[in-house]
Design a protein around this motif. Structure first.
Motif, short mmCIF file in Angstrom:
data_model
loop_
_atom_site.label_atom_id
_atom_site.label_comp_id
_atom_site.label_asym_id
_atom_site.label_seq_id
_atom_site.Cartn_x
_atom_site.Cartn_y
_atom_site.Cartn_z
N GLU A 1 0.81 -1.24 -0.04
CA GLU A 1 -0.15 -0.08 0.25
C GLU A 1 0.74 1.27 -0.12
O GLU A 1 1.89 1.23 0.82
CB GLU A 1 -0.96 -0.06 1.15
CG GLU A 1 -1.92 -1.23 1.29
CD GLU A 1 -2.78 -1.38 2.75
OE1 GLU A 1 -3.71 -1.87 2.78
OE2 GLU A 1 -1.92 -0.81 3.69
N VAL A 2 0.32 2.44 -0.84
CA VAL A 2 1.02 3.52 -0.87
C VAL A 2 0.33 4.51 -0.98
O VAL A 2 -0.63 4.53 -2.07
CB VAL A 2 2.37 3.41 -1.84
CG1 VAL A 2 1.72 3.19 -3.03
CG2 VAL A 2 3.25 4.58 -1.68
N PRO B 1 3.89 8.07 -12.40
CA PRO B 1 4.82 8.29 -11.26
C PRO B 1 3.72 8.86 -9.99
O PRO B 1 3.12 9.69 -10.24
CB PRO B 1 5.62 8.99 -11.57
CG PRO B 1 5.27 9.89 -12.52
CD PRO B 1 4.47 8.96 -13.21
N LEU B 2 3.91 7.92 -9.08
CA LEU B 2 3.09 8.63 -7.64
C LEU B 2 4.09 9.15 -6.70
O LEU B 2 5.13 7.97 -5.89
CB LEU B 2 2.12 7.45 -7.10
CG LEU B 2 1.30 7.60 -5.88
CD1 LEU B 2 0.51 8.75 -6.37
CD2 LEU B 2 0.95 6.48 -5.23
N ARG B 3 4.17 10.28 -6.33
CA ARG B 3 4.89 10.86 -5.18
C ARG B 3 4.46 10.35 -3.91
O ARG B 3 3.41 10.60 -3.43
CB ARG B 3 5.28 12.34 -5.48
CG ARG B 3 6.18 12.89 -4.23
CD ARG B 3 6.49 14.30 -4.85
NE ARG B 3 7.70 14.55 -3.97
CZ ARG B 3 8.53 15.64 -3.99
NH1 ARG B 3 8.26 16.42 -5.18
NH2 ARG B 3 9.53 16.25 -3.17
N THR B 4 5.48 9.89 -3.24
CA THR B 4 5.42 9.45 -1.65
C THR B 4 6.60 9.84 -0.98
O THR B 4 7.43 9.31 -1.21
CB THR B 4 4.92 7.97 -1.72
OG1 THR B 4 4.93 7.67 -0.27
CG2 THR B 4 5.96 6.89 -2.17
N ASP C 1 -4.57 6.66 -3.08
CA ASP C 1 -4.17 5.56 -2.17
C ASP C 1 -4.06 4.54 -3.06
O ASP C 1 -5.07 4.07 -3.68
CB ASP C 1 -5.07 5.39 -1.18
CG ASP C 1 -5.24 6.28 -0.05
OD1 ASP C 1 -4.27 7.15 0.04
OD2 ASP C 1 -6.28 6.92 0.36
N VAL C 2 -3.00 3.64 -3.28
CA VAL C 2 -3.15 2.64 -4.18
C VAL C 2 -2.29 1.37 -3.58
O VAL C 2 -1.63 1.43 -2.73
CB VAL C 2 -1.74 2.87 -5.21
CG1 VAL C 2 -1.55 1.76 -6.12
CG2 VAL C 2 -2.33 4.16 -6.15
N THR C 3 -3.20 0.36 -4.06
CA THR C 3 -2.84 -1.01 -3.43
C THR C 3 -2.39 -1.89 -4.87
O THR C 3 -3.32 -1.88 -5.56
CB THR C 3 -3.67 -1.95 -2.57
OG1 THR C 3 -4.19 -1.07 -1.59
CG2 THR C 3 -3.36 -3.28 -2.39
N GLY C 4 -1.08 -2.25 -4.75
CA GLY C 4 -0.53 -2.94 -5.85
C GLY C 4 0.59 -3.96 -5.81
O GLY C 4 0.79 -4.03 -4.65
N TRP C 5 0.51 -4.50 -6.52
CA TRP C 5 1.71 -5.88 -6.57
C TRP C 5 3.04 -5.28 -6.86
O TRP C 5 3.28 -4.62 -7.93
CB TRP C 5 1.49 -6.93 -7.48
CG TRP C 5 0.13 -7.75 -6.95
CD1 TRP C 5 -0.07 -8.48 -5.93
CD2 TRP C 5 -1.15 -7.66 -7.67
NE1 TRP C 5 -1.20 -9.24 -5.80
CE2 TRP C 5 -1.94 -8.54 -6.96
CE3 TRP C 5 -1.71 -6.85 -8.64
CZ2 TRP C 5 -3.52 -8.61 -7.34
CZ3 TRP C 5 -2.78 -7.16 -9.05
CH2 TRP C 5 -3.69 -7.96 -8.39
N LEU C 6 4.09 -5.78 -6.13
CA LEU C 6 5.42 -5.11 -6.19
C LEU C 6 6.10 -6.11 -7.19
O LEU C 6 6.00 -7.16 -7.22
CB LEU C 6 6.24 -5.47 -4.88
CG LEU C 6 7.44 -4.65 -4.66
CD1 LEU C 6 7.38 -3.14 -4.88
CD2 LEU C 6 8.20 -4.92 -3.60
N GLN C 7 6.74 -5.17 -8.17
CA GLN C 7 7.47 -5.70 -9.32
C GLN C 7 8.61 -5.12 -9.67
O GLN C 7 8.94 -3.77 -9.37
CB GLN C 7 6.51 -5.60 -10.60
CG GLN C 7 5.22 -6.21 -10.69
CD GLN C 7 5.28 -7.98 -10.72
OE1 GLN C 7 5.54 -8.23 -11.80
NE2 GLN C 7 5.39 -8.59 -9.75
#
Length: 242
Positions: free
Chosen positions: A76-77, A104-107, A134-140
């Protein structure tokens, strides 16, 4: 016919016990190395796509190398979309050719590339992303087969490469990207291949060590058998001393 010579009972039992101990130790150590080899392969190929999402910062920092054991883990980010999005060519969905929309999502002080979805054709309206999210995604892991970009001036890339994408934003990028579990409006969910196949050479040293120990155990058993055979052979069957 000369009766076979017999070693003493204690000598016979001692040799047998020593052989059993050596064979047992070699077998145990061989099994241990084999299990280590299998564990390396399982760790490389494990499917994490269904586990509970965790904050991305719990998995890696913005300056960290990609954590290979966490490939495919949901994270989650939260952050703000930046300009600099692009399309990635040659991405299929249920066998249909198309493109991934990436933004690109700045965090914090860095940004992470997010695959927001799939489309059959590039469309500037679908690529646009603004505001907070708010993004939930699979890490690649970033790609890098060195495919040539035929037109570096457009918004279509052949792969997701951090080195290429960082030129489009003003902040550092994570050495990873996310495939969003929820596609953006107008896009379809991108297909994910998150379970890697282990390399043929993964943990190969452990496998070789396992065979080494088993060969040692077999050699110890052979030495005992050879000693037992010679020790019980008839006197006349032994080679003369000179």
């Amino acid at each position: 016919m000369t009766a076979p010579r017999r070693p003493g009972l204690l000598t016979d039992l001692g040799a047998a016990a020593l052989a059993l101990v050596l064979v047992g130790i070699a077998g145990f150590l061989g099994k241990w190395q084999y299990d280590a080899w299998q564990a390396h392969r399982d760790a490389e190929a494990r499917d994490l796509t269904g586990v509970t999402p965790v904050p991305m910062t719990d998995v890696m920092g913005s300056d960290d190398p990609f954590p290979a054991p966490d490939l495919g883990r949901p994270v989650e980010v939260s952050g703000e979309w930046l300009e600099g999005g692009f399309w990635v060519a040659d991405r299929t969905l249920q066998g249909e050719p198309g493109y991934w929309a990436v933004a690109p999502l700045r965090t914090g002080d860095a940004a992470v590339l997010v695959v927001r979805g799939w489309a059959p054709d590039p469309d500037a309206a679908l690529l646009a992303a603004t505001g907070e999210a708010d993004v939930t995604g699979w890490l690649q892991a970033p790609e890098g087969s060195m495919v040539t970009d035929d037109d570096a001036s457009d918004d279509v890339f052949p792969e997701i490469r951090v080195a290429d994408a960082v030129q489009r934003v003003d902040v550092d990028l994570y050495s990873a990207y996310l495939v969003s579990q929820e596609p953006a409006e107008g896009l379809h969910a991108a297909e994910l291949e998150a379970l890697p196949e282990p390399s043929r050479f993964t943990g190969i040293r452990n496998l070789l060590y396992a065979f080494e120990w088993w060969v040692f155990g077999a050699f110890a058993a052979f030495i005992w058998w050879r000693w037992r055979r010679d020790a019980t052979a008839p006197e006349g069957a032994l080679p003369s001393a000179g």
